[in-house]
Design an enzyme around this catalytic site. Structure first.
Site, PDB file in Angstrom:
ATOM      1  N   SER A  94     -16.580  12.143 112.986  1.00 35.21           N
ATOM      2  CA  SER A  94     -16.241  12.964 114.151  1.00 35.21           C
ATOM      3  C   SER A  94     -16.253  14.459 113.869  1.00 35.21           C
ATOM      4  CB  SER A  94     -14.870  12.560 114.706  1.00 35.21           C
ATOM      5  OG  SER A  94     -14.976  11.373 115.455  1.00 35.21           O
TER       6      SER A  94
ATOM      7  N   LYS B 215     -18.551  16.433 115.966  1.00 36.04           N
ATOM      8  CA  LYS B 215     -18.144  16.951 117.276  1.00 36.04           C
ATOM      9  C   LYS B 215     -17.916  18.463 117.232  1.00 36.04           C
ATOM     10  CE  LYS B 215     -15.912  12.758 119.137  1.00 36.04           C
ATOM     11  NZ  LYS B 215     -15.720  11.834 118.025  1.00 36.04           N
TER      12      LYS B 215
ATOM     13  N   SER C 130     -10.482  13.906 120.212  1.00 39.64           N
ATOM     14  CA  SER C 130     -11.690  13.402 119.545  1.00 39.64           C
ATOM     15  C   SER C 130     -12.395  12.348 120.392  1.00 39.64           C
ATOM     16  CB  SER C 130     -11.362  12.820 118.163  1.00 39.64           C
ATOM     17  OG  SER C 130     -12.524  12.693 117.376  1.00 39.64           O
TER      18      SER C 130
END
Length: 404
Positions: free
Chosen positions: A67, A70, A132
């Site tokens: 993640s 991101k 997230s």
């Protein structure tokens, strides 16, 4: 590439002054940990102001970002907002694809946005940064570029512009993909870019919680609750990556950026990140090597009305050294040569690389301090003869030095 070693006296430590012309640039040796040990397989710690590397371990090894990818998704969105193509009030639709692939039923982190609902960009940002949310990331990708594949191409283009030369993105979420790889050095560059380029939007990274669809979620960044001055950025974890984190903290006006990846547990991730930051704040002090606008060195120019060109940096050149100790610091100018006329004042023509011991501590661009015009026919002919004759000497001298 050409290299010129440069140095100067600075405060309590010395820079050895050697001007050495090299015909080719050999890859730098792996930096060794100096004064700190970590169980993180890959890690880097940098000082934001000087961009000096304080610690690195396997910092250029390609790893899965999870993640932490991101953060690149957010950068693309920030850039769209900055350039006026999107506003915080723009609404994107949570498509069925975003809902199924990234929503509550997907098993991953989610914003829990409803399928076919319209959500403001401001809320989607918090869904990505704080929660997230994979659903939020996919919705942003589809809203900006039509498809996630198209958005990944935008991510890669922005990464190149930022200087992330060893990273490739294939999706907006960080889901595992065999071609999606980054380095912790590149992630540190990304963090620094976001902090410097979008100071107002960056503040979202420091928010500790966000509620959407009546579901309250805490920010997953453990550093935010440790009272160490942390204000961002992003965690990540999938099977291929282990536990990773991009973090930043400020103490006494100094900002440090840390990136770790490959840890076995969330606890290890939190502990190693905190320890690196605390060590960095405690163990180093800043030393100035060159002031803003000071001529750092000269490079050769061929075919011009002058044979050398003075170089300057656009900001003071500082390096962090171990507090209370004298360290050997060496610097070199690296450029692609021969540098050919004409050259305009202010053009970026070289880089300054500073090593602290056996670790590359700093790299920054250098700029032409004067104009160089195309020389006369006789000047160009003479430069050609000099390059042919002295080039062999440089090659031989370089090989000799490399063996010492």
């Amino acid at each position: 590439m050409r290299q010129f070693r440069i140095s100067r006296a600075a405060a309590a430590f010395a820079l050895l002054f050697n001007v050495l012309a090299l015909a080719t640039l050999a890859p730098g040796s792996s930096a060794r940990a100096q004064g700190f040990q970590t169980i993180a397989p890959t890690a880097i710690l940098i000082d934001a102001e000087s961009e000096a590397v304080l610690f690195e371990k396997n910092a250029d090894e390609p790893v899965a970002p999870a993640s932490m990818a991101k953060t690149m998704t957010v950068e693309v969105l920030f850039n769209e907002i900055k350039n006026g193509r999107i506003s915080m009030d723009t609404e994107f639709t949570i498509s069925e694809n975003a809902w199924r692939k990234g929503g509550a039923g997907s098993g991953g982190s989610a914003m829990f946005a409803k399928v076919n609902s319209s959500v403001r960009v401001e809320d989607l940002l918090r869904g990505i940064i704080v929660q997230s949310g994979n659903d939020a990331a996919i919705a942003v990708a589809e809203g900006i570029a039509g498809t996630e594949d198209n958005f990944a191409r935008m991510m890669n283009e922005r990464a190149k512009q930022i200087g992330m030369t060893n990273s490739t993105f294939r999706n907006a979420t960080g889901y595992g993909h065999p071609e999606q790889k980054v380095t912790v050095r590149d992630l540190a560059k990304l963090a620094l870019h976001i902090i410097e380029t979008y100071p107002d939007l960056y503040k979202i990274f420091g928010e500790r919680e966000f509620t959407w669809n009546k579901i309250r979620q805490q920010n997953r960044n453990p550093l935010l609750t440790m009272e160490i001055g942390a204000d961002g950025l992003k965690t990540g974890n999938i099977d291929e990556s282990g536990y990773g984190l991009i973090g930043s903290a400020v103490q006494n006006g100094q900002r440090l950026i840390v990136v770790v990846n490959g840890l076995k547990t969330a606890k290890d991730r939190a502990n190693e990140s905190r320890k690196l930051l605390e060590w960095g704040f405690r163990a180093f002090e800043s030393r100035q090597l060159f002031s803003e606008g000071q001529v750092i060195g000269e490079v050769q120019v061929f075919g011009g009305d002058r044979r050398s060109l003075p170089l300057v940096a656009k900001k003071p050149v500082r390096v962090l050294v171990n507090r209370g100790e004298s360290e050997r610091v060496s610097a070199r100018i690296v450029y692609t040569g021969p540098l050919k006329a004409p050259v305009k004042k202010g053009a970026e023509v070289a880089k300054l690389r500073v090593d602290r011991g056996d670790m590359q501590a700093l790299e920054m661009p250098l700029y032409a301090n004067e104009d160089v015009q195309v020389g006369t026919l006789s000047q160009r002919a003479l430069d050609g003869l000099l390059e042919m004759s002295t080039g062999w000497v440089r090659n031989a001298f370089s090989s000799l030095v490399d063996r010492l």
